[in-house]
Design a protein around this motif. Structure first.
Motif, PDB file in Angstrom:
ATOM      1  N   GLU A  43       0.849  -1.195   0.000  1.00  0.00           N
ATOM      2  CA  GLU A  43       0.000   0.000   0.000  1.00  0.00           C
ATOM      3  C   GLU A  43       0.883   1.242   0.000  1.00  0.00           C
ATOM      4  O   GLU A  43       1.806   1.365   0.813  1.00  0.00           O
ATOM      5  CB  GLU A  43      -0.914   0.020   1.234  1.00  0.00           C
ATOM      6  CG  GLU A  43      -1.874   1.193   1.259  1.00  0.00           C
ATOM      7  CD  GLU A  43      -2.736   1.215   2.504  1.00  0.00           C
ATOM      8  OE1 GLU A  43      -3.959   0.997   2.388  1.00  0.00           O
ATOM      9  OE2 GLU A  43      -2.186   1.449   3.597  1.00  0.00           O
ATOM     10  N   LEU A  44       0.609   2.160  -0.910  1.00  0.00           N
ATOM     11  CA  LEU A  44       1.386   3.386  -1.054  1.00  0.00           C
ATOM     12  C   LEU A  44       0.467   4.583  -0.829  1.00  0.00           C
ATOM     13  O   LEU A  44      -0.565   4.713  -1.502  1.00  0.00           O
ATOM     14  CB  LEU A  44       2.011   3.454  -2.444  1.00  0.00           C
ATOM     15  CG  LEU A  44       2.881   2.254  -2.816  1.00  0.00           C
ATOM     16  CD1 LEU A  44       3.061   2.173  -4.315  1.00  0.00           C
ATOM     17  CD2 LEU A  44       4.217   2.335  -2.126  1.00  0.00           C
ATOM     18  N   LYS A  45       0.847   5.450   0.106  1.00  0.00           N
ATOM     19  CA  LYS A  45       0.030   6.620   0.431  1.00  0.00           C
ATOM     20  C   LYS A  45       0.834   7.886   0.156  1.00  0.00           C
ATOM     21  O   LYS A  45       1.934   8.052   0.683  1.00  0.00           O
ATOM     22  CB  LYS A  45      -0.423   6.557   1.890  1.00  0.00           C
ATOM     23  CG  LYS A  45      -1.282   5.330   2.197  1.00  0.00           C
ATOM     24  CD  LYS A  45      -1.953   5.395   3.544  1.00  0.00           C
ATOM     25  CE  LYS A  45      -0.993   5.206   4.680  1.00  0.00           C
ATOM     26  NZ  LYS A  45      -1.689   5.123   5.992  1.00  0.00           N
ATOM     27  N   SER A  46       0.265   8.767  -0.662  1.00  0.00           N
ATOM     28  CA  SER A  46       0.979   9.972  -1.085  1.00  0.00           C
ATOM     29  C   SER A  46       0.105  11.206  -0.921  1.00  0.00           C
ATOM     30  O   SER A  46      -1.059  11.213  -1.341  1.00  0.00           O
ATOM     31  CB  SER A  46       1.425   9.836  -2.538  1.00  0.00           C
ATOM     32  OG  SER A  46       2.068  11.007  -2.984  1.00  0.00           O
ATOM     33  N   ASP A  47       0.669  12.242  -0.310  1.00  0.00           N
ATOM     34  CA  ASP A  47      -0.013  13.533  -0.143  1.00  0.00           C
ATOM     35  C   ASP A  47       1.043  14.618  -0.281  1.00  0.00           C
ATOM     36  O   ASP A  47       1.896  14.771   0.586  1.00  0.00           O
ATOM     37  CB  ASP A  47      -0.696  13.607   1.226  1.00  0.00           C
ATOM     38  CG  ASP A  47      -1.402  14.938   1.451  1.00  0.00           C
ATOM     39  OD1 ASP A  47      -1.434  15.772   0.535  1.00  0.00           O
ATOM     40  OD2 ASP A  47      -1.932  15.149   2.564  1.00  0.00           O
ATOM     41  N   ILE A  68      -6.659  14.895   2.073  1.00  0.00           N
ATOM     42  CA  ILE A  68      -5.980  13.684   1.598  1.00  0.00           C
ATOM     43  C   ILE A  68      -5.503  12.835   2.773  1.00  0.00           C
ATOM     44  O   ILE A  68      -6.072  11.783   3.056  1.00  0.00           O
ATOM     45  CB  ILE A  68      -4.814  14.051   0.657  1.00  0.00           C
ATOM     46  CG1 ILE A  68      -5.329  14.881  -0.524  1.00  0.00           C
ATOM     47  CG2 ILE A  68      -4.132  12.772   0.136  1.00  0.00           C
ATOM     48  CD1 ILE A  68      -4.258  15.353  -1.463  1.00  0.00           C
ATOM     49  N   SER A  69      -4.464  13.270   3.455  1.00  0.00           N
ATOM     50  CA  SER A  69      -3.941  12.466   4.565  1.00  0.00           C
ATOM     51  C   SER A  69      -4.585  12.828   5.902  1.00  0.00           C
ATOM     52  O   SER A  69      -4.591  12.022   6.826  1.00  0.00           O
ATOM     53  CB  SER A  69      -2.424  12.624   4.660  1.00  0.00           C
ATOM     54  OG  SER A  69      -2.070  13.972   4.924  1.00  0.00           O
ATOM     55  N   GLY A  70      -5.122  14.051   5.997  1.00  0.00           N
ATOM     56  CA  GLY A  70      -5.708  14.496   7.257  1.00  0.00           C
ATOM     57  C   GLY A  70      -4.750  15.366   8.062  1.00  0.00           C
ATOM     58  O   GLY A  70      -3.537  15.335   7.873  1.00  0.00           O
ATOM     59  N   VAL A  71      -5.312  16.130   8.967  1.00  0.00           N
ATOM     60  CA  VAL A  71      -4.520  17.039   9.796  1.00  0.00           C
ATOM     61  C   VAL A  71      -3.890  16.274  10.948  1.00  0.00           C
ATOM     62  O   VAL A  71      -4.559  15.512  11.649  1.00  0.00           O
ATOM     63  CB  VAL A  71      -5.398  18.186  10.337  1.00  0.00           C
ATOM     64  CG1 VAL A  71      -4.600  19.076  11.284  1.00  0.00           C
ATOM     65  CG2 VAL A  71      -5.970  19.002   9.185  1.00  0.00           C
ATOM     66  N   ALA A 130       1.188  13.680   6.238  1.00  0.00           N
ATOM     67  CA  ALA A 130       2.304  13.436   5.325  1.00  0.00           C
ATOM     68  C   ALA A 130       3.495  14.341   5.606  1.00  0.00           C
ATOM     69  O   ALA A 130       4.537  14.208   4.964  1.00  0.00           O
ATOM     70  CB  ALA A 130       1.847  13.612   3.880  1.00  0.00           C
ATOM     71  N   GLY A 131       3.333  15.288   6.538  1.00  0.00           N
ATOM     72  CA  GLY A 131       4.432  16.192   6.872  1.00  0.00           C
ATOM     73  C   GLY A 131       4.395  17.508   6.144  1.00  0.00           C
ATOM     74  O   GLY A 131       5.297  18.346   6.322  1.00  0.00           O
ATOM     75  N   ASN A 132       3.377  17.766   5.319  1.00  0.00           N
ATOM     76  CA  ASN A 132       3.238  19.059   4.664  1.00  0.00           C
ATOM     77  C   ASN A 132       2.776  20.104   5.691  1.00  0.00           C
ATOM     78  O   ASN A 132       1.968  19.798   6.572  1.00  0.00           O
ATOM     79  CB  ASN A 132       2.212  18.987   3.536  1.00  0.00           C
ATOM     80  CG  ASN A 132       2.578  17.944   2.496  1.00  0.00           C
ATOM     81  OD1 ASN A 132       3.632  18.026   1.878  1.00  0.00           O
ATOM     82  ND2 ASN A 132       1.722  16.946   2.301  1.00  0.00           N
ATOM     83  N   THR A 133       3.285  21.325   5.564  1.00  0.00           N
ATOM     84  CA  THR A 133       2.960  22.371   6.541  1.00  0.00           C
ATOM     85  C   THR A 133       2.324  23.572   5.856  1.00  0.00           C
ATOM     86  O   THR A 133       2.536  23.829   4.673  1.00  0.00           O
ATOM     87  CB  THR A 133       4.228  22.847   7.287  1.00  0.00           C
ATOM     88  OG1 THR A 133       5.135  23.420   6.351  1.00  0.00           O
ATOM     89  CG2 THR A 133       4.888  21.676   8.004  1.00  0.00           C
TER      90      THR A 133
END
Length: 217
Positions: free
Chosen positions: A137-141, A175-178, A204-207
């Motif tokens: 399973e690959l999850k990308s955001d 997408i990934s959630g907060v 996903a670590g996006n800020t």
């Protein structure tokens, strides 16, 4: 001349089956006929399926998400003295969809779509032995969350407050959630152009960040 070699199905992997073939020449009179060339044919049994490993270019974080494009390398190997890898089959479902059979022992798969992609894969050797299907399973955001700041009470028409102000930060990520967002900040200090900053981080670590400017007297 050709002939078939039929080996018992329960022979161990790597077993050598030796067959001898005697050739008779019909054009030679039977009275003087002698055996022709005697051929020895050795066949090695291969009943072990190949094994495929998957290597991911970017390791997911602890939450299981990537925030960049991902390349998966599939590499298949057959057992020692086996018949060799014939090909690799893979299928992508979910955010990315594709299905391929690659006539090689290695292949690369690029995943650029955001969301969850499921990869199923297996290899087949030249003897027809098929590996048990594996999955990944690959999850990308790659998209930062959205964040807004709301000061309460609201300032007057001149952009001033005459009491303490609480700034509340609200974040969303589809997408990934907060993962985290700055907690409400209550400002009691008087002053002009006070900047109150907040930040949101998704799984996903996006800020993303924002701020509110306060004037309190």
């Amino acid at each position: 001349m050709s002939f078939n070699i039929n080996a018992k199905p329960d022979l161990a992997d790597g077993t050598e089956v030796i067959n001898f073939a005697t050739v008779y020449f019909l054009s030679v009179p039977e009275a003087t006929r002698t055996n022709g060339t005697v051929n020895r044919v050795t066949t090695t049994i291969d009943n072990v399926a190949p094994t495929t490993t998957a290597t991911i270019s970017s390791i997911p974080n602890q939450a299981g998400w990537n925030n960049t494009d991902v390349t998966i390398t599939l590499t298949s190997t057959d057992n020692e003295n086996g018949s060799g890898v014939k090909g690799i089959h893979y299928k992508l479902t979910g955010s990315t969809q594709d299905e391929q059979t690659i006539q090689d022992d290695t292949t690369q798969i690029a995943i650029s779509n955001e969301g969850i992609t499921n990869l199923a894969y297996y290899a087949v050797d030249n003897e027809g032995n098929t590996e048990e299907k594996k999955s990944l399973e690959l999850k990308s955001d790659k998209t930062p969350p959205t964040i807004s700041a709301t000061p309460l009470p609201e300032p007057n028409s001149n952009s001033w407050n005459n009491a303490n102000v609480t700034v509340t930060f609200t974040a969303q990520d589809t997408i990934s959630g907060v993962a985290t967002v700055t907690q409400p900040q209550t400002i009691t200090t008087e002053g002009k152009s006070q900047i109150i900053c907040g930040e949101a981080v998704d799984l996903a670590g996006n800020t993303a960040s924002t701020s509110a400017t306060l004037n309190i007297d």
